[in-house]
Enzyme design. Sequence first.
Site, PDB file in Angstrom:
ATOM      1  N   GLY A 183      -6.214   1.026  -9.692  1.00 27.38           N
ATOM      2  CA  GLY A 183      -5.334   0.479  -8.675  1.00 27.38           C
ATOM      3  C   GLY A 183      -5.644  -0.987  -8.403  1.00 27.38           C
ATOM      4  CB  ILE A 184      -3.456  -3.988  -8.335  1.00 27.98           C
ATOM      5  CG1 ILE A 184      -3.671  -5.498  -8.384  1.00 27.98           C
ATOM      6  CG2 ILE A 184      -2.475  -3.598  -7.243  1.00 27.98           C
ATOM      7  CD1 ILE A 184      -4.410  -5.999  -9.580  1.00 27.98           C
ATOM      8  CG  ASP A 185      -5.254  -0.394  -3.950  1.00 27.38           C
ATOM      9  OD1 ASP A 185      -5.407  -0.139  -5.170  1.00 27.38           O
ATOM     10  OD2 ASP A 185      -5.132   0.508  -3.093  1.00 27.38           O
ATOM     11  NE  ARG A 186     -10.721   2.407  -6.560  1.00 25.85           N
ATOM     12  CZ  ARG A 186     -11.198   3.227  -7.499  1.00 25.85           C
ATOM     13  NH1 ARG A 186     -10.357   3.860  -8.306  1.00 25.85           N
ATOM     14  NH2 ARG A 186     -12.500   3.388  -7.628  1.00 25.85           N
ATOM     15  CB  THR A 232      -2.995   6.420   1.970  1.00 24.43           C
ATOM     16  OG1 THR A 232      -2.205   5.553   2.801  1.00 24.43           O
ATOM     17  CG2 THR A 232      -2.296   7.743   1.804  1.00 24.43           C
ATOM     18  N   GLY A 292       0.811  -1.206   0.000  1.00 26.29           N
ATOM     19  CA  GLY A 292       0.000   0.000   0.000  1.00 26.29           C
ATOM     20  C   GLY A 292       0.845   1.255   0.000  1.00 26.29           C
ATOM     21  NE  ARG A 328      -0.628   0.388   7.953  1.00 22.48           N
ATOM     22  CZ  ARG A 328      -1.522  -0.135   8.797  1.00 22.48           C
ATOM     23  NH1 ARG A 328      -1.118  -0.575   9.979  1.00 22.48           N
ATOM     24  NH2 ARG A 328      -2.801  -0.226   8.466  1.00 22.48           N
TER      25      ARG A 328
END
Length: 226
Positions: free
Chosen positions: A81-84, A106, A10, A13
């Site tokens: 974003g790959i996180d989403r 964030t 991220g 972190r």
Amino acid sequence: MDQWWALMIGNSRLHWAAFTGNILQTVHHTAHGTCPSAVKQLRYVASVVPQQTAWVQGHFPTAQTITLAEIPLENLYPQLGIDRALAVLGAGQQYGFPCLVIDGGTALTFSAVNGDRQWLGGAILPGLNLQFTSLSQHTAALPKVHLPTQLPLRWANDPAGAIASGITYTVLAGVKDFIRAWQAEFPQGQIFSTGGDGAWLAQQLPTLNYDPGLIFHGFTALGGNC
């Protein structure tokens, strides 16, 4: 069964998750450039910070880097974003589609997928803690304020209280507006919060189902695709 790990890099972190089979066991959060001593086999890594990706690949050269090409959702755009993508995939796979994921990291993001697993779109704004930090860093006299555990007084008589009121009530009003719009179009669609501030958002808005592991459910949802 052997234990394996997945990592989501991220903006602030590193988020490490241990699995046995497809069962999520534990989650660890570390600073950039650090690794829990228990990590022996890193199977998957996904990242929104390229510099940290290079660091991880140097330490775990066999780990597979997950990209949007591996995500079994339609209509994803290249800059997403790959996180989403992983979070909304994990929510849908774990609880059912359609679904809306509100990630309090964030950045505070909204990600929506319909019942046909088609990406609908979303929104991005500065996260709660980023808003608090930016006021103290970019003004001459305003203090550093942290996200309060409980809602502050709306009408404050000091700078710290006014900042807490302004940010929390304005963010919550915006989140509520997105929720109303989602429910108008998908009355049976589920709504989730995740991320560092996800529990706080769910505490204030009972409509939200809090699950801190949505991104990691996304890794297990990849199944044989990777």
